[in-house]
Scaffold this motif. Structure first.
Motif, PDB file in Angstrom:
ATOM      1  N   MET A 138      -7.857   8.436 -25.208  1.00 35.15           N
ATOM      2  CA  MET A 138      -7.925   9.717 -24.500  1.00 35.15           C
ATOM      3  C   MET A 138      -6.517  10.166 -24.109  1.00 35.15           C
ATOM      4  O   MET A 138      -5.713   9.372 -23.631  1.00 35.15           O
ATOM      5  CB  MET A 138      -8.787   9.579 -23.239  1.00 35.15           C
ATOM      6  CG  MET A 138      -8.952  10.891 -22.471  1.00 35.15           C
ATOM      7  SD  MET A 138      -9.941  10.691 -20.968  1.00 35.15           S
ATOM      8  CE  MET A 138      -8.774   9.839 -19.921  1.00 35.15           C
ATOM      9  N   GLN A 139      -6.249  11.428 -24.305  1.00 35.81           N
ATOM     10  CA  GLN A 139      -4.944  11.998 -23.957  1.00 35.81           C
ATOM     11  C   GLN A 139      -5.006  12.568 -22.535  1.00 35.81           C
ATOM     12  O   GLN A 139      -5.963  13.261 -22.177  1.00 35.81           O
ATOM     13  CB  GLN A 139      -4.594  13.109 -24.953  1.00 35.81           C
ATOM     14  CG  GLN A 139      -3.188  13.655 -24.811  1.00 35.81           C
ATOM     15  CD  GLN A 139      -2.869  14.708 -25.863  1.00 35.81           C
ATOM     16  OE1 GLN A 139      -3.764  15.194 -26.554  1.00 35.81           O
ATOM     17  NE2 GLN A 139      -1.599  15.062 -25.988  1.00 35.81           N
ATOM     18  N   VAL A 140      -4.011  12.257 -21.717  1.00 36.20           N
ATOM     19  CA  VAL A 140      -3.920  12.773 -20.346  1.00 36.20           C
ATOM     20  C   VAL A 140      -2.711  13.690 -20.261  1.00 36.20           C
ATOM     21  O   VAL A 140      -1.588  13.291 -20.595  1.00 36.20           O
ATOM     22  CB  VAL A 140      -3.790  11.632 -19.320  1.00 36.20           C
ATOM     23  CG1 VAL A 140      -3.710  12.201 -17.902  1.00 36.20           C
ATOM     24  CG2 VAL A 140      -4.955  10.657 -19.447  1.00 36.20           C
TER      25      VAL A 140
ATOM     26  N   ARG B 199     -20.103  16.977 -23.681  1.00 37.13           N
ATOM     27  CA  ARG B 199     -19.939  16.121 -24.858  1.00 37.13           C
ATOM     28  C   ARG B 199     -20.911  16.536 -25.964  1.00 37.13           C
ATOM     29  O   ARG B 199     -20.550  16.603 -27.142  1.00 37.13           O
ATOM     30  CB  ARG B 199     -20.170  14.675 -24.462  1.00 37.13           C
ATOM     31  CG  ARG B 199     -20.077  13.616 -25.570  1.00 37.13           C
ATOM     32  CD  ARG B 199     -18.641  13.347 -25.972  1.00 37.13           C
ATOM     33  NE  ARG B 199     -18.226  14.163 -27.111  1.00 37.13           N
ATOM     34  CZ  ARG B 199     -16.982  14.255 -27.545  1.00 37.13           C
ATOM     35  NH1 ARG B 199     -16.009  13.595 -26.936  1.00 37.13           N
ATOM     36  NH2 ARG B 199     -16.678  15.005 -28.584  1.00 37.13           N
TER      37      ARG B 199
ATOM     38  N   GLN C 243     -13.315  19.066 -29.828  1.00 37.73           N
ATOM     39  CA  GLN C 243     -12.935  18.056 -28.856  1.00 37.73           C
ATOM     40  C   GLN C 243     -13.469  18.427 -27.475  1.00 37.73           C
ATOM     41  O   GLN C 243     -13.634  19.613 -27.146  1.00 37.73           O
ATOM     42  CB  GLN C 243     -11.413  17.914 -28.790  1.00 37.73           C
ATOM     43  CG  GLN C 243     -10.789  17.127 -29.936  1.00 37.73           C
ATOM     44  CD  GLN C 243      -9.411  16.596 -29.570  1.00 37.73           C
ATOM     45  OE1 GLN C 243      -8.598  17.304 -28.993  1.00 37.73           O
ATOM     46  NE2 GLN C 243      -9.155  15.335 -29.918  1.00 37.73           N
TER      47      GLN C 243
ATOM     48  N   VAL D 214      -9.003   8.450 -14.542  1.00 39.95           N
ATOM     49  CA  VAL D 214      -8.650   8.413 -15.964  1.00 39.95           C
ATOM     50  C   VAL D 214      -9.517   7.393 -16.690  1.00 39.95           C
ATOM     51  O   VAL D 214     -10.056   7.659 -17.775  1.00 39.95           O
ATOM     52  CB  VAL D 214      -7.150   8.094 -16.136  1.00 39.95           C
ATOM     53  CG1 VAL D 214      -6.834   7.734 -17.583  1.00 39.95           C
ATOM     54  CG2 VAL D 214      -6.302   9.281 -15.691  1.00 39.95           C
ATOM     55  N   ALA D 215      -9.682   6.204 -16.092  1.00 36.27           N
ATOM     56  CA  ALA D 215     -10.493   5.158 -16.729  1.00 36.27           C
ATOM     57  C   ALA D 215     -11.942   5.597 -16.863  1.00 36.27           C
ATOM     58  O   ALA D 215     -12.584   5.376 -17.904  1.00 36.27           O
ATOM     59  CB  ALA D 215     -10.401   3.867 -15.920  1.00 36.27           C
TER      60      ALA D 215
ATOM     61  N   ALA E 134     -12.365   8.177 -19.634  1.00 34.45           N
ATOM     62  CA  ALA E 134     -12.333   7.530 -20.949  1.00 34.45           C
ATOM     63  C   ALA E 134     -13.674   6.865 -21.256  1.00 34.45           C
ATOM     64  O   ALA E 134     -14.166   6.937 -22.395  1.00 34.45           O
ATOM     65  CB  ALA E 134     -11.204   6.509 -20.999  1.00 34.45           C
ATOM     66  N   GLN E 135     -14.277   6.236 -20.248  1.00 32.11           N
ATOM     67  CA  GLN E 135     -15.583   5.609 -20.436  1.00 32.11           C
ATOM     68  C   GLN E 135     -16.648   6.636 -20.795  1.00 32.11           C
ATOM     69  O   GLN E 135     -17.630   6.310 -21.474  1.00 32.11           O
ATOM     70  CB  GLN E 135     -15.990   4.867 -19.166  1.00 32.11           C
ATOM     71  CG  GLN E 135     -15.187   3.613 -18.879  1.00 32.11           C
ATOM     72  CD  GLN E 135     -15.546   2.993 -17.544  1.00 32.11           C
ATOM     73  OE1 GLN E 135     -16.626   3.218 -16.988  1.00 32.11           O
ATOM     74  NE2 GLN E 135     -14.625   2.205 -17.003  1.00 32.11           N
ATOM     75  N   ASN E 136     -16.459   7.880 -20.328  1.00 34.95           N
ATOM     76  CA  ASN E 136     -17.428   8.935 -20.591  1.00 34.95           C
ATOM     77  C   ASN E 136     -17.076   9.760 -21.831  1.00 34.95           C
ATOM     78  O   ASN E 136     -17.563  10.876 -21.991  1.00 34.95           O
ATOM     79  CB  ASN E 136     -17.561   9.839 -19.357  1.00 34.95           C
ATOM     80  CG  ASN E 136     -18.450   9.236 -18.295  1.00 34.95           C
ATOM     81  OD1 ASN E 136     -19.667   9.411 -18.312  1.00 34.95           O
ATOM     82  ND2 ASN E 136     -17.857   8.505 -17.357  1.00 34.95           N
ATOM     83  N   GLN E 137     -16.226   9.212 -22.697  1.00 36.19           N
ATOM     84  CA  GLN E 137     -15.939   9.771 -24.021  1.00 36.19           C
ATOM     85  C   GLN E 137     -15.258  11.136 -23.972  1.00 36.19           C
ATOM     86  O   GLN E 137     -15.497  11.997 -24.817  1.00 36.19           O
ATOM     87  CB  GLN E 137     -17.222   9.857 -24.852  1.00 36.19           C
ATOM     88  CG  GLN E 137     -17.876   8.503 -25.107  1.00 36.19           C
ATOM     89  CD  GLN E 137     -19.123   8.633 -25.960  1.00 36.19           C
ATOM     90  OE1 GLN E 137     -20.087   9.318 -25.594  1.00 36.19           O
ATOM     91  NE2 GLN E 137     -19.118   7.985 -27.120  1.00 36.19           N
TER      92      GLN E 137
ATOM     93  N   ASP F 144     -12.076  13.430 -24.567  1.00 36.35           N
ATOM     94  CA  ASP F 144     -10.956  13.383 -25.513  1.00 36.35           C
ATOM     95  C   ASP F 144      -9.622  13.723 -24.861  1.00 36.35           C
ATOM     96  O   ASP F 144      -8.606  13.088 -25.139  1.00 36.35           O
ATOM     97  CB  ASP F 144     -11.205  14.354 -26.673  1.00 36.35           C
ATOM     98  CG  ASP F 144     -12.429  13.980 -27.486  1.00 36.35           C
ATOM     99  OD1 ASP F 144     -12.554  12.803 -27.864  1.00 36.35           O
ATOM    100  OD2 ASP F 144     -13.282  14.868 -27.723  1.00 36.35           O
TER     101      ASP F 144
END
Length: 315
Positions: A1-3, A42, A51, A83-84, A87-90, A92
């Motif tokens: 995932m891009q932040v 999503r 995305q 952030v974590a 990412a867990q929730n897909q 992008d």
């Protein structure tokens, strides 16, 4: 995932070259209600081959709108944790928009033009109560008017449990009273905090219950005063134990609130190590004992209750 950090005004070089599905919200805790918004977004992204981007803020809007001191806000999820969870929730792409006074002063139409259109949103998804200015004029009902046909708007209804809306406010209140069971049910996962192991008074060692003293980030919300069953991650491994959030009132009045964790069957030197604490179960409130013997007897009961709870979880 891009932040991606977005410091107003939006730099046009951050505009995606392809359209995105954009989910909006502050998402403190990324609880089950937030997860419903992200899942809806999503699904919309997958259906369109786009995305999924999420736009959140670096601080709670109350810091600007209500002039709450920034260092007094206790979050369910700090930036690293959010952030974590994203990412867990897909997700992008996560846009972290810096909530400046200038940004807060934007008119609703300017917000839509500069940030939703500016981030190339083909679809915008948010909860039914999302606002982007004064609630009466900047809500999800009025968003299609501001969109002017440039993007689709999807509104996600309230997520409910037992007839009540899941909200970060309710979760904070549950944590503050030690109601870990309710907080975890509403979050959809076991609440976690972070910290670093520091030197304490070493009193627990003399009582036969050595503790890891945890210095926690000021921005992170600890559960209320009490004794808890926990898991603590150190050096990549999850170790069972029991935690005390309290003032150690048995050993004097007016002491600061500290977090101390007794780890079961663990003897390594972990001073200076970063840790994650996973909060599982509330055991009892803090009690002032007349002496060390009473405290030790209670700790033995707490350990037995914690081990029994952990065994039930494993089984």
């Amino acid at each position: 995932m891009q932040v991606i950090d977005v410091v107003p005004p939006l730099d046009q070089t951050l505009r995606p070259t392809q359209p995105v599905v954009l989910a909006l919200g502050f998402f403190d805790g990324v609880h089950r209600g937030h997860q419903a918004v992200i899942q809806r977004a999503r699904a919309a992204a997958d259906a369109r081959g786009l995305q999924l981007a999420v736009m959140t803020f670096d601080v709670h809007p109350a810091v600007i709108y209500q002039h709450v001191p920034a260092d007094s806000v206790k979050y369910l999820s700090t930036r690293q944790r959010k952030v974590a969870l994203m990412a867990q929730n897909q997700v992008d792409v996560l846009y972290v928009l810096h909530f400046t006074p200038e940004f807060a002063a934007l008119a609703p139409q300017a917000f839509v033009d500069q940030y939703l259109v500016g981030l190339n949103a083909a679809v915008v998804v948010a909860g039914f109560d999302y606002t982007y200015g004064k609630r009466a004029v900047a809500n999800m009902t009025t968003l299609p008017d501001y969109a002017q046909g440039r993007f689709e708007v999807l509104t996600v209804p309230a997520a409910m449990i037992d007839g009540a809306k899941i909200s970060s406010t309710t979760i904070r209140a549950a944590l503050d009273t030690g109601d870990i069971a309710t907080a975890n049910q509403l979050l959809g996962y076991a609440y976690e905090t972070t910290g670093t192991v520091v030197h304490g008074e070493a009193r627990g060692r003399t009582l036969g219950y050595p503790t890891a003293n945890i210095a926690t980030p000021t921005a992170e919300r600890l559960p209320g005063i009490g004794i808890y069953t926990v898991l603590m991650q150190v050096n990549g491994a999850w170790v069972p134990g029991m935690a005390s959030v309290g003032r150690n009132v048995t050993f004097g009045a007016g002491r600061p609130v500290t977090l101390e964790i007794n780890l079961f069957d663990f003897h390594a030197d972990i001073y200076g190590q970063p840790v994650v604490v996973r909060w599982l179960h509330y055991l009892r409130g803090e009690v002032q004992f007349t002496g060390a013997a009473g405290l030790v007897a209670q700790l033995a009961q707490d350990e037995a209750a914690s081990r029994a709870y952990l065994k039930e979880l494993r089984d």
